[in-house]
Write a protein that holds these residues in place. Structure first.
Motif, short mmCIF file in Angstrom:
data_model
loop_
_atom_site.label_atom_id
_atom_site.label_comp_id
_atom_site.label_asym_id
_atom_site.label_seq_id
_atom_site.Cartn_x
_atom_site.Cartn_y
_atom_site.Cartn_z
N LYS A 2 -36.28 86.12 113.20
CA LYS A 2 -36.43 87.07 112.23
C LYS A 2 -36.27 88.51 112.73
O LYS A 2 -36.48 88.83 113.78
CB LYS A 2 -37.90 86.84 111.92
CG LYS A 2 -38.39 85.64 111.09
CD LYS A 2 -39.65 85.58 110.66
CE LYS A 2 -39.90 84.22 109.83
NZ LYS A 2 -39.65 84.03 108.52
N ALA A 25 -46.34 86.97 116.58
CA ALA A 25 -45.04 86.23 116.85
C ALA A 25 -44.91 85.42 118.14
O ALA A 25 -44.83 83.99 118.14
CB ALA A 25 -43.74 87.30 117.15
N SER A 29 -45.36 81.54 118.31
CA SER A 29 -44.24 80.81 118.88
C SER A 29 -42.66 81.14 117.73
O SER A 29 -42.04 80.13 117.67
CB SER A 29 -44.30 79.49 119.08
OG SER A 29 -45.18 79.32 120.10
N ILE A 30 -42.90 82.38 117.53
CA ILE A 30 -41.82 82.83 116.29
C ILE A 30 -40.83 83.78 117.12
O ILE A 30 -41.34 84.63 117.72
CB ILE A 30 -42.16 83.21 114.91
CG1 ILE A 30 -43.24 82.01 114.27
CG2 ILE A 30 -41.03 83.64 114.05
CD1 ILE A 30 -43.76 82.61 113.36
N GLU A 31 -39.61 83.54 117.10
CA GLU A 31 -38.42 84.23 117.70
C GLU A 31 -38.22 85.56 116.74
O GLU A 31 -37.97 85.25 115.61
CB GLU A 31 -37.29 83.63 118.03
CG GLU A 31 -36.45 83.98 119.06
CD GLU A 31 -35.35 82.98 119.58
OE1 GLU A 31 -34.21 83.74 119.70
OE2 GLU A 31 -35.37 82.08 119.65
N VAL A 32 -38.49 86.74 117.29
CA VAL A 32 -38.35 87.83 116.57
C VAL A 32 -37.49 88.84 117.21
O VAL A 32 -37.48 88.85 118.43
CB VAL A 32 -39.75 88.45 116.02
CG1 VAL A 32 -40.26 87.34 115.33
CG2 VAL A 32 -40.43 88.80 117.30
N ASP A 73 -49.61 87.03 110.00
CA ASP A 73 -49.08 85.63 110.30
C ASP A 73 -48.73 84.88 109.25
O ASP A 73 -47.57 84.11 109.49
CB ASP A 73 -50.59 84.89 110.68
CG ASP A 73 -51.16 85.26 112.36
OD1 ASP A 73 -50.54 86.17 112.81
OD2 ASP A 73 -52.21 84.74 112.55
N LEU A 76 -44.99 86.18 108.74
CA LEU A 76 -44.11 85.76 110.19
C LEU A 76 -43.78 84.20 109.96
O LEU A 76 -42.70 83.82 110.34
CB LEU A 76 -44.51 86.06 111.31
CG LEU A 76 -44.70 87.60 111.70
CD1 LEU A 76 -45.34 87.62 113.14
CD2 LEU A 76 -43.41 87.92 111.95
N SER A 77 -44.81 83.60 109.18
CA SER A 77 -44.57 82.14 109.09
C SER A 77 -43.69 81.52 107.96
O SER A 77 -43.44 80.66 107.90
CB SER A 77 -45.95 81.53 109.19
OG SER A 77 -46.81 81.48 110.36
#
Length: 78
Positions: A2, A25, A29-32, A73, A76-77
């Motif tokens: 993202k 993030a 565990s979201i790559e940003v 959250d 981002l999700s």
């Protein structure tokens, strides 16, 4: 990944917002890729009238004040 932009002149709220985005993030565990935008012209062109502002993948999701952690959250999700 993202693409996130945090808009603001560099005030404490803007810095805190950037930190909140990075922490959320990491927690999710979201790559940003986070970019800080401080140029007043760019901020205005993004349609942000009150800072800090956040865009995710080019979509404005927040402007003015610190974002709510649950909403952050959610954004981002999505």
């Amino acid at each position: 990944m993202k693409q996130i932009k945090v808009y603001g002149p560099g005030c404490k709220r803007c810095t805190a917002t950037e930190d909140m985005v990075k922490e959320a993030a990491l927690r999710l565990s979201i790559e940003v890729a986070v970019e800080k935008v401080t140029d007043q012209r760019e901020i205005a062109m993004a349609g942000i009238m009150s800072t800090p502002g956040i865009t995710i993948d080019g979509k404005l999701v927040h402007a003015g004040g610190l974002p709510d952690k649950a909403k952050l959250d959610e954004w981002l999700s999505a």
